[in-house]
Scaffold this active site. Structure first.
Site, PDB file in Angstrom:
ATOM      1  N   ASP A  73     -36.171 -10.133   1.659  1.00 41.75           N
ATOM      2  CA  ASP A  73     -36.988  -9.584   0.592  1.00 41.75           C
ATOM      3  C   ASP A  73     -38.312  -9.157   1.237  1.00 41.75           C
ATOM      4  O   ASP A  73     -38.961  -9.970   1.891  1.00 41.75           O
ATOM      5  CB  ASP A  73     -37.221 -10.652  -0.480  1.00 41.75           C
ATOM      6  CG  ASP A  73     -38.017 -10.119  -1.644  1.00 41.75           C
ATOM      7  OD1 ASP A  73     -37.790  -8.968  -2.030  1.00 41.75           O
ATOM      8  OD2 ASP A  73     -38.880 -10.857  -2.156  1.00 41.75           O
TER       9      ASP A  73
ATOM     10  N   ASP B 180     -38.371 -14.984  -3.063  1.00 36.57           N
ATOM     11  CA  ASP B 180     -39.353 -15.869  -3.680  1.00 36.57           C
ATOM     12  C   ASP B 180     -39.519 -15.624  -5.177  1.00 36.57           C
ATOM     13  O   ASP B 180     -40.238 -16.360  -5.840  1.00 36.57           O
ATOM     14  CB  ASP B 180     -40.722 -15.736  -2.987  1.00 36.57           C
ATOM     15  CG  ASP B 180     -41.254 -14.304  -3.051  1.00 36.57           C
ATOM     16  OD1 ASP B 180     -40.558 -13.429  -3.581  1.00 36.57           O
ATOM     17  OD2 ASP B 180     -42.376 -14.080  -2.552  1.00 36.57           O
TER      18      ASP B 180
ATOM     19  N   ASP C 209     -34.792 -12.519  -7.307  1.00 32.40           N
ATOM     20  CA  ASP C 209     -33.980 -12.857  -6.142  1.00 32.40           C
ATOM     21  C   ASP C 209     -32.952 -13.942  -6.428  1.00 32.40           C
ATOM     22  O   ASP C 209     -32.086 -14.218  -5.593  1.00 32.40           O
ATOM     23  CB  ASP C 209     -34.876 -13.338  -4.988  1.00 32.40           C
ATOM     24  CG  ASP C 209     -35.880 -12.296  -4.553  1.00 32.40           C
ATOM     25  OD1 ASP C 209     -35.486 -11.129  -4.433  1.00 32.40           O
ATOM     26  OD2 ASP C 209     -37.062 -12.651  -4.351  1.00 32.40           O
TER      27      ASP C 209
END
Length: 849
Positions: free
Chosen positions: A293, A591, A595
């Site tokens: 990410d 985070d 996600d």
């Protein structure tokens, strides 16, 4: 509202109406002691101990000392790790904001009580069943239903524990706690999600399962042969049977695995890393694809507004710089057959996957005050943004950057607020008499296309800038849908702060052959530019995820692209599944709430401590300082654990294999089993237990190859067969020439110990100084013990002919081990080169499953 009083809280705690955590991250002390003591093999050892004591062979009961030491070491190491991990878990403990005694308090979620007034916001995971009292939120109940759609929750609606808030804020009342929650199984299910497939665990379980099945019937058959057919007395029959069974038990293998994984987790705590599932250390070490990410991994997670420019001025700049269509190819859009209204399959090789020329025109930015824009234009933007930020309660890096840049104002009357959603990609508000103002990504604010705007955004995005569009419409919306006649008003140019250690970390994974995929909800051109700055190889192979409409396109994209932009939460999950379908071992970092779906599906999931509760609860590993640079250490710890366990497992399996073979030989051809329990204890201690434990402390960071069982058996089989052949030769000579069980035991112990030491050299090759000291030291201790403790070990003198035989066997058997090992490895390479897998490969796979 004042919430519960302290007295009311205590009354509910006393009544058990508390949201107790039924599945803590670590096991309790009681569980640790129980699971290390009450095992099948310990029970078997206890039975053997009782039998040996009943027949009066007290010296042969000393094997229980090794069992006790193993058990105590295992318990001590797990308790040590538990204390450390529990302390770290407090740092990432999920907290909830409640109203008590008229004040807001932050309390651990397992201390919530029935009727507590609970405040929820974007990113929170709902800790207990509740009912909305005030406010409005959107929740994702995928952990309950498997559906990723966001659901609006208004006053009076019920909320279920385990789901998470994707947008908005609300005040709620807890209606169920603990076991009474509608989704009380969510915590245990979350743990099950973390228990991803582990080759190490599956292999060890397969080994133990096979041994558990054969060990009891073979022991009974040997006893029957010795007592009823060979005519031994009850003492000798029991001692022989106990010795054979003890040899088959890999008593230290489970302990060594548990200790190695526990120490690995303990070592990672020094890197501020919390391991929530031990076997994920091994899984991450096997990863060949890592999905990153962008925010929080490559970048620090913080953003800065570099400039605010009106849309008109942005158009003028790009016109002055050059035609935008010559700067970048237009972002691809899905093509449809309007005649038949059937989507035409897009050739992703030609359309979606964009390769960007490194040399591109750069639009020069003005100073932060934007002198080119008129003061009136800038003042209008500041006025609107001040009022927007006053009513929006978004909690993310973009919102923080905007809040830092603009001054909040409250001189416009708001009639409706549209909170940010990771699916919508925009937020905004409706002001009475002014219309609707929305802020978000250009593709989502103008889904039907606005090519001049997209071209302008592409130019800035190519420079690594994130472009946020402020758009306005005179229509006053009442829902979350886009209003009619929406027009761009201004562009906010934001920059991500790249982590200092990101280039080094990315370079490490590239050197290890790990394929990196950068995934973001931002513009793909922007993400590619940032990834390029961070040193990502093939960063120019990017794709706009909005153009991916079929599973086939997704599979092609994940195989050929390195950067993905405009990715929705559902698509992140689909990417992970597509990679796993292509036989990749996938790790995912994240985070945020968006996600969670992908983290849940990944083989190994890593979350940042600064991230949402939902992400941390799902993740196998939590980086407590949110520092992505700890990832190489995690990988190396996993490699260290797996490499050391598989070499140690080979040594344990040598004893198990040759004990099984000797048991069969004794049942069908022999007169007496060639070892006593105390002799097997000496061999196990000096050739297996102590050296493997000491050698497991080495830092072996070599890359891991697939096939744990294959590796173990390919290393164990040569030595086991050689030892079996040597012992069988001695048995034949003793039975036909010397007729002495004492001489049989003595010769077999010496030859077996010597061959085991030779096996150590082969399995742990190449030998460094540390390995040589351990192996030669244990060799000296073994033969010294055989001389000093000769009477206790029931060893006697050898006649000249037997001495010659032992010398010959000890001279040539190590050579035979090396020859068989080389032959097996050559055979394996040839089998692998064949298109069809051989019988052994299929057998190992079947056993492992």
């Amino acid at each position: 509202m004042t919430g519960l009083t302290n007295q009311q809280v205590q009354e509910r705690i006393d009544a058990g109406k508390v949201n107790a955590n039924e599945n803590p991250n670590t096991r309790t002390y009681k569980q640790i002691i129980r699971e290390n003591t009450l095992t099948f093999f310990n029970f078997l050892n206890l039975v053997l101990l009782v039998l040996v004591l009943l027949v009066g062979s007290y010296k042969n009961s000393m094997f229980v000392g090794i069992i006790i030491v193993n058990t105590v070491i295992g318990i001590a190491q797990e308790i040590r790790a538990k204390k450390t991990l529990d302390k770290l878990a407090i740092l990432t403990e999920s907290k909830a904001v409640v109203l008590r005694e008229g004040q807001k308090w932050s309390v651990p979620t397992d201390q919530l009580v029935l009727d507590d007034i609970l405040f929820l916001k974007t990113g929170d995971q709902i800790p207990a069943d509740a009912r909305v009292l005030e406010g409005s939120i959107e929740v994702n109940e995928s952990l309950l239903t498997g559906e990723a759609d966001n659901l609006a929750k208004n006053p009076g609606d019920d909320l279920f524990s385990g789901s998470f808030v994707t947008a908005g804020e609300a005040c709620c009342q807890v209606v169920h706690v603990g076991k009474d929650n509608y989704a009380s199984q969510i915590t245990s299910e979350a743990k099950e999600f973390k228990r991803h497939n582990s080759e190490l665990r599956n292999s060890l379980n397969a080994i133990l399962k096979v041994i558990s099945i054969i060990i009891v019937p073979m022991g009974m058959l040997l006893f029957y042969k010795q007592y009823y057919i060979a005519g031994d007395n009850i003492r000798d029959a029991v001692v022989n049977m106990a010795s054979a069974v003890l040899g088959m038990i890999p008593e230290g293998l489970v302990l060594l695995t548990s200790v190695a994984l526990t120490l690995g987790a303990l070592n990672l705590t020094r890197k501020n890393t919390l391991v929530q599932e031990l076997y994920c250390i091994e899984t991450l070490a096997r990863v060949d694809t890592l999905c990153l990410d962008k925010t929080g991994t490559i970048t620090s997670g913080s953003m800065k507004v570099q400039e605010v420019v009106s849309y008109k001025m942005a158009l003028k700049r790009t016109e002055d710089t050059g035609k935008t269509e010559e700067v970048l190819p237009a972002l691809p859009v899905a093509v449809a057959d309007t005649a038949n209204t059937i989507p035409v399959e897009i050739d992703t090789a030609e359309t979606n996957i964009v390769e960007v020329d490194a040399e591109q025109p750069v639009v020069q930015l003005s100073n932060p005050e934007t002198a080119e824009d008129s003061e009136e234009s800038q003042e209008e933007i500041r006025h609107i943004m001040g009022n927007l930020l006053y009513v929006l309660k978004d909690k993310n890096a973009t919102a923080e950057a905007l809040n830092h840049y603009f001054t909040k104002k409250n001189d416009l009357k708001v009639s409706h607020v549209i909170p940010f959603s990771s699916d919508r990609k925009y937020s905004g508000a409706v002001f009475e008499g002014e219309g609707t103002y929305l802020m978000g990504a250009a593709q989502f604010l103008f889904p039907e296309g606005n090519q001049p705007l997209l071209d302008v955004c592409a130019v800035y995005g190519a420079q690594g800038l994130r472009v946020l569009v402020l758009a306005a419409s005179k229509e006053e919306s009442t829902g979350t849908e886009l209003p009619k006649d929406l027009k761009p008003l201004a562009l906010f140019l934001l920059t991500d702060v790249i982590r200092e250690d990101a280039p080094e970390t990315l370079a490490f994974f590239d050197s290890q052959g790990v394929d990196l995929k950068v995934i973001s909800g931002d513009d793909p051109v922007t993400v590619a530019a940032i990834a390029r700055k961070a040193g990502l190889k093939d960063a120019d192979h990017y794709i706009d995820a909005t153009t991916i409409t079929t599973p086939e396109q997704m599979e092609k994209a994940v195989a050929e692209c390195s950067v993905f932009g405009r990715v929705t939460p559902q698509q992140k999950k689909e990417m992970v599944l597509a990679l796993k379908k292509q036989a990749h071992t996938v790790a995912m970092t994240g985070d945020g709430v968006n996600d969670v779906l992908a983290l849940k599906e990944a083989d190994c999931s890593v979350a940042m401590a600064e991230g949402s509760d939902a992400a941390k609860n799902i993740a196998n590993i939590v980086l407590l300082d949110s520092n992505f640079s700890a990832m190489p250490d995690i990988v190396n710890q996993g490699r260290r654990v797996v490499n050391n366990i598989r070499t140690a497992a080979s040594m344990f399996l040598i004893k198990t294999i040759f004990s099984v073979l000797l048991c069969l030989i004794t049942i069908f051809w022999g007169d007496a089993y060639p070892f006593e329990p105390i002799q097997m204890s000496l061999i196990s201690t000096c050739a297996v237990g102590i050296p493997t434990f000491l050698l497991a402390q080495e830092n072996n960071f070599n890359r891991i190859q697939q096939g744990f069982l294959r590796y173990v058996f390919m290393n164990a089989f040569p030595a086991a067969v050689t030892i079996t052949g040597c012992v069988f030769t001695i048995m034949l000579v003793c039975q036909n020439v010397y007729h002495s069980n004492e001489m049989l035991n003595t010769a077999c112990v010496l030859v077996t110990g010597w061959n085991y030491m030779a096996a150590l050299k082969t399995v742990y090759a190449p030998l460094n100084r540390y390995r040589k000291v351990i192996i030669y030291g244990m060799q000296f201790i073994f033969f010294a013990a055989a001389v000093i403790l000769q009477k206790l070990l029931a060893l006697g003198a050898l006649e000249f002919g037997m001495i010659i035989l032992v010398f010959i066997l000890m001279t040539f058997s190590p050579v035979l081990i090396d020859v068989i090992t080389a032959w097996i490895h050559t055979l394996y390479v040839k089998l692998e080169e064949r298109e069809e897998r051989g019988f052994l490969s299929l057998l190992f796979e079947k056993i492992q499953k």
